[in-house]
Design an enzyme around this catalytic site. Structure first.
Site, PDB file in Angstrom:
ATOM      1  N   GLY A 273      -7.615 -27.510 -16.929  1.00  0.00           N
ATOM      2  CA  GLY A 273      -7.829 -27.808 -18.335  1.00  0.00           C
ATOM      3  C   GLY A 273      -6.933 -27.117 -19.334  1.00  0.00           C
ATOM      4  O   GLY A 273      -6.959 -27.468 -20.514  1.00  0.00           O
ATOM      5  N   PRO A 316      -5.475 -26.465 -12.016  1.00  0.00           N
ATOM      6  CA  PRO A 316      -4.719 -27.010 -13.143  1.00  0.00           C
ATOM      7  C   PRO A 316      -3.868 -28.202 -12.726  1.00  0.00           C
ATOM      8  O   PRO A 316      -3.356 -28.246 -11.603  1.00  0.00           O
ATOM      9  CB  PRO A 316      -3.823 -25.837 -13.549  1.00  0.00           C
ATOM     10  CG  PRO A 316      -3.647 -25.043 -12.286  1.00  0.00           C
ATOM     11  CD  PRO A 316      -4.938 -25.181 -11.526  1.00  0.00           C
ATOM     12  N   GLY A 317      -3.743 -29.166 -13.610  1.00  0.00           N
ATOM     13  CA  GLY A 317      -2.874 -30.312 -13.349  1.00  0.00           C
ATOM     14  C   GLY A 317      -1.791 -30.380 -14.403  1.00  0.00           C
ATOM     15  O   GLY A 317      -0.617 -30.106 -14.170  1.00  0.00           O
ATOM     16  N   ARG A 318      -2.230 -30.710 -15.641  1.00  0.00           N
ATOM     17  CA  ARG A 318      -1.298 -30.898 -16.741  1.00  0.00           C
ATOM     18  C   ARG A 318      -0.355 -29.698 -16.950  1.00  0.00           C
ATOM     19  O   ARG A 318       0.840 -29.882 -17.125  1.00  0.00           O
ATOM     20  CB  ARG A 318      -2.100 -31.114 -18.029  1.00  0.00           C
ATOM     21  CG  ARG A 318      -1.257 -31.421 -19.256  1.00  0.00           C
ATOM     22  CD  ARG A 318      -2.114 -31.349 -20.526  1.00  0.00           C
ATOM     23  NE  ARG A 318      -3.368 -32.056 -20.399  1.00  0.00           N
ATOM     24  CZ  ARG A 318      -3.552 -33.346 -20.685  1.00  0.00           C
ATOM     25  NH1 ARG A 318      -2.564 -34.056 -21.161  1.00  0.00           N
ATOM     26  NH2 ARG A 318      -4.739 -33.896 -20.528  1.00  0.00           N
ATOM     27  N   TYR A 359      -4.983 -42.326 -25.839  1.00  0.00           N
ATOM     28  CA  TYR A 359      -5.579 -41.120 -26.439  1.00  0.00           C
ATOM     29  C   TYR A 359      -4.963 -40.760 -27.794  1.00  0.00           C
ATOM     30  O   TYR A 359      -5.159 -39.647 -28.265  1.00  0.00           O
ATOM     31  CB  TYR A 359      -5.351 -39.899 -25.547  1.00  0.00           C
ATOM     32  CG  TYR A 359      -5.767 -40.007 -24.112  1.00  0.00           C
ATOM     33  CD1 TYR A 359      -7.097 -40.227 -23.759  1.00  0.00           C
ATOM     34  CD2 TYR A 359      -4.839 -39.824 -23.094  1.00  0.00           C
ATOM     35  CE1 TYR A 359      -7.466 -40.276 -22.432  1.00  0.00           C
ATOM     36  CE2 TYR A 359      -5.217 -39.876 -21.757  1.00  0.00           C
ATOM     37  CZ  TYR A 359      -6.530 -40.103 -21.437  1.00  0.00           C
ATOM     38  OH  TYR A 359      -6.900 -40.142 -20.127  1.00  0.00           O
ATOM     39  N   CYS A 386       4.026 -56.217 -25.158  1.00  0.00           N
ATOM     40  CA  CYS A 386       3.445 -57.130 -26.130  1.00  0.00           C
ATOM     41  C   CYS A 386       2.115 -56.617 -26.647  1.00  0.00           C
ATOM     42  O   CYS A 386       1.061 -57.211 -26.387  1.00  0.00           O
ATOM     43  CB  CYS A 386       3.282 -58.504 -25.506  1.00  0.00           C
ATOM     44  SG  CYS A 386       4.876 -59.226 -25.177  1.00  0.00           S
ATOM     45  N   GLU A 387       2.162 -55.475 -27.318  1.00  0.00           N
ATOM     46  CA  GLU A 387       0.984 -54.886 -27.961  1.00  0.00           C
ATOM     47  C   GLU A 387       1.521 -54.185 -29.196  1.00  0.00           C
ATOM     48  O   GLU A 387       2.448 -53.379 -29.083  1.00  0.00           O
ATOM     49  CB  GLU A 387       0.367 -53.777 -27.083  1.00  0.00           C
ATOM     50  CG  GLU A 387      -0.216 -54.194 -25.778  1.00  0.00           C
ATOM     51  CD  GLU A 387      -1.567 -54.853 -25.897  1.00  0.00           C
ATOM     52  OE1 GLU A 387      -2.315 -54.520 -26.831  1.00  0.00           O
ATOM     53  OE2 GLU A 387      -1.850 -55.719 -25.063  1.00  0.00           O
ATOM     54  N   TYR A 415      -0.030 -37.282 -16.292  1.00  0.00           N
ATOM     55  CA  TYR A 415      -0.736 -38.506 -16.672  1.00  0.00           C
ATOM     56  C   TYR A 415       0.190 -39.548 -17.295  1.00  0.00           C
ATOM     57  O   TYR A 415      -0.219 -40.294 -18.184  1.00  0.00           O
ATOM     58  CB  TYR A 415      -1.928 -38.162 -17.592  1.00  0.00           C
ATOM     59  CG  TYR A 415      -2.798 -37.071 -17.004  1.00  0.00           C
ATOM     60  CD1 TYR A 415      -3.519 -37.302 -15.836  1.00  0.00           C
ATOM     61  CD2 TYR A 415      -2.850 -35.798 -17.567  1.00  0.00           C
ATOM     62  CE1 TYR A 415      -4.283 -36.294 -15.262  1.00  0.00           C
ATOM     63  CE2 TYR A 415      -3.615 -34.790 -16.994  1.00  0.00           C
ATOM     64  CZ  TYR A 415      -4.327 -35.042 -15.850  1.00  0.00           C
ATOM     65  OH  TYR A 415      -5.076 -34.047 -15.275  1.00  0.00           O
TER      66      TYR A 415
HETATM   67  C1  LIG Z   1      -8.473 -33.673 -14.378  1.00  0.00           C
HETATM   68  C2  LIG Z   1      -9.112 -32.575 -13.626  1.00  0.00           C
HETATM   69  C3  LIG Z   1      -8.428 -31.381 -13.417  1.00  0.00           C
HETATM   70  C4  LIG Z   1      -7.088 -31.087 -14.020  1.00  0.00           C
HETATM   71  O1  LIG Z   1      -7.158 -31.020 -15.397  1.00  0.00           O
HETATM   72  P1  LIG Z   1      -5.854 -30.604 -16.240  1.00  0.00           P
HETATM   73  O2  LIG Z   1      -6.306 -30.695 -17.631  1.00  0.00           O
HETATM   74  O3  LIG Z   1      -4.784 -31.577 -15.899  1.00  0.00           O
HETATM   75  O4  LIG Z   1      -5.512 -29.212 -15.841  1.00  0.00           O
HETATM   76  C5  LIG Z   1      -9.036 -30.427 -12.641  1.00  0.00           C
HETATM   77  N1  LIG Z   1     -10.255 -30.636 -12.092  1.00  0.00           N
HETATM   78  C6  LIG Z   1     -10.937 -31.780 -12.275  1.00  0.00           C
HETATM   79  C7  LIG Z   1     -12.242 -31.953 -11.633  1.00  0.00           C
HETATM   80  C8  LIG Z   1     -10.386 -32.779 -13.042  1.00  0.00           C
HETATM   81  O5  LIG Z   1     -11.081 -33.897 -13.240  1.00  0.00           O
END
Ligand SMILES: *Cc1c(COP(=O)(O)O)cnc(C)c1O
Length: 464
Positions: A273, A316-318, A359, A386-387, A415
């Protein structure tokens, strides 16, 4: 909106030592440089040359930024948490073989949310012991896949618990009890977009915390499963540290409860997150600050409860992949509506980056072949779909540009590719990984043939 000049950006958020620059606080990938002719280089490669060679739109991933983010998470957890820990990369942010393999090389595990992401991770050679399988509605086939590869399952609801138990007798390949973690809704509010908030009580994810007693009693009745611990995730693109600090005491509370019932759980996964800087005014905490906050929170809550430190996981992802990637487009048509707006159209848009239309996300941009030119025009960057809502950036200051210029959008690692579509039957872009003057193709550009690969034409509709 300010113009992006790499010198400005790096100066405004420069840290004492280069290794302490947190990628999620930078708009530009760490390796970006500008040559005297105003040409942007990334990973030692000219952006314009990459487009010439690989076409556009093009996702360009800076290996240095991606590795640095992985290393900072890994090292921060080593430094701030005396117990055992494991950083997982939330692969839904960008899942492909090369990205999964790279983060695994950096010592990270993976979180996956579908059979497809699990398959990708396994094909990339990720150790299933370090894979955690999420999802609020896993299919039976997905659960079987998880059980047979031996990854951990993050159980989200009652149906899933019953399905896992039901699958055990028929699964002869299972030599050790499957590892199952329980996802509980933590009931924590945070300030982010409604669609990416997951921690509040009214969420589709996880068990209702009011049912934790029943869930733990189910666990006690099923010792054939290795109940490893708890998971919670409060949302995405979060700039505040407090909700994460609050989460640590909530989640440790669940562990205390489980232990008091004689369940020996010892893993806590506090989700992901951490936000990233998309525009100058964004001010997220660094990876180290975030890690220190969650580690300290867990340590303090465990001390207060006289609980031995559990294994601590985060996902973490983002903040891992987001800052590492830029998307390069070619500038096409320009439409000037006097006293209203100037539209600059590019050769991609919502199919390669659906975040603005989904978003209302904002980004920073630059013209990669005019980095030193003064930004004297206010333009709106339109996609080619086309939007009317297919607008990548609204009212940004850019140097005067011409058809054929290379427009780059920063911070597109998370994403974008993973949410990309073939809307308007636009093939998905290619992606390259750049480092030290070398570019490696990691995703081939889709072709028109790819677009009809899965199409079937019933006999009576075949061309005569
Ligand atoms: C999307 C998600 C993440 C990653 O969130 P980021 O905001 O990209 O760090 C981690 N855990 C769960 C369960 C998620 O759904």
């Amino acid at each position: 909106m300010v113009t992006l000049k790499p010198t400005n950006i790096h100066n405004s958020s420069l840290h004492p030592s280069a290794t302490e620059i947190s990628p999620n606080q930078q708009i530009l990938p760490l390796s970006v440089q500008v040559d005297p002719a105003g040409q942007m280089k990334i990973g030692g490669c000219f952006a314009a040359e990459l487009v010439q060679q690989y076409g556009s739109p093009l996702y360009i991933i800076d290996e240095l930024t991606l590795r640095t983010a992985c290393q900072q998470y890994h090292q921060s957890f080593q430094r701030f948490y005396p117990g055992s820990s494991q950083v997982l990369y939330a692969s839904k942010a960008w899942s492909c073989l090369a990205v999964c393999a790279l983060v695994a090389h950096e010592g990270l595990g993976l979180d996956v949310v579908s059979g497809g992401e699990l398959y990708t991770a396994l094909q990339a050679g990720v150790n299933p012991q370090k894979i955690y399988f999420h999802g609020n509605n896993k299919s039976v086939a997905e659960l079987e896949m998880a059980l047979s590869c031996g990854c951990a399952i993050i159980a989200d609801n009652w149906l899933e618990l019953k399905q896992i138990v039901g699958l055990l007798p028929s699964n002869e390949a299972l030599t050790v009890p499957p590892r199952v973690m329980l996802r509980i809704t933590p009931g924590i509010e945070c300030h982010t977009h409604e669609y990416i908030r997951t921690g509040h009580l009214d969420s589709k994810f996880g068990f209702d915390p009011n049912q934790i007693d029943q869930v733990l009693s189910f666990a006690q009745q099923h010792p054939q499963i290795a109940w490893i611990g708890f998971h919670a995730h409060i949302g995405s693109q979060i700039f505040e540290l407090q909700p994460h600090a609050d989460l640590t005491s909530v989640i440790v509370g669940w562990l205390v409860k489980a232990n008091s019932l004689g369940l020996s759980m010892n893993e806590l996964n506090i989700g992901g997150g951490l936000g990233i800087r998309y525009v100058e005014s964004d001010d997220p905490p660094s990876i180290a600050q975030w890690s220190e906050t969650v580690c300290n929170g867990i340590i303090q809550a465990c001390q207060a409860a006289a609980l031995p430190l559990p294994k601590l996981l985060c996902e973490p992802g983002r903040s891992i992949i987001g800052p590492a990637c830029i998307t390069a487009y070619k500038v096409g048509a320009k439409k000037d509506i006097p006293n209203i707006r100037t539209y600059l159209s590019v050769d991609g848009g919502m199919s390669d980056n659906p975040r603005p239309i989904t978003y209302q996300s904002i980004y920073s941009t630059a013209i990669a072949n005019r980095m030193e030119a003064p930004a004297t025009e206010i333009v709106t960057i339109a996609g080619k779909h086309c939007e009317s809502g297919d607008i990548l950036l609204k009212d940004v200051a850019l140097p005067p540009s011409q058809t054929g210029d290379i427009l780059v959008v920063m911070g597109t690692g998370a994403y974008n590719y993973s949410m990309a579509s073939n809307y308007n039957r636009i093939p998905r872009p290619a992606a390259v990984l750049v480092h030290d003057g070398e570019a490696n193709l990691i995703l081939k550009r889709e072709t028109n043939q790819d677009l009809i690969r899965q199409d079937c034409l019933p006999r009576h509709l075949e061309p005569r």
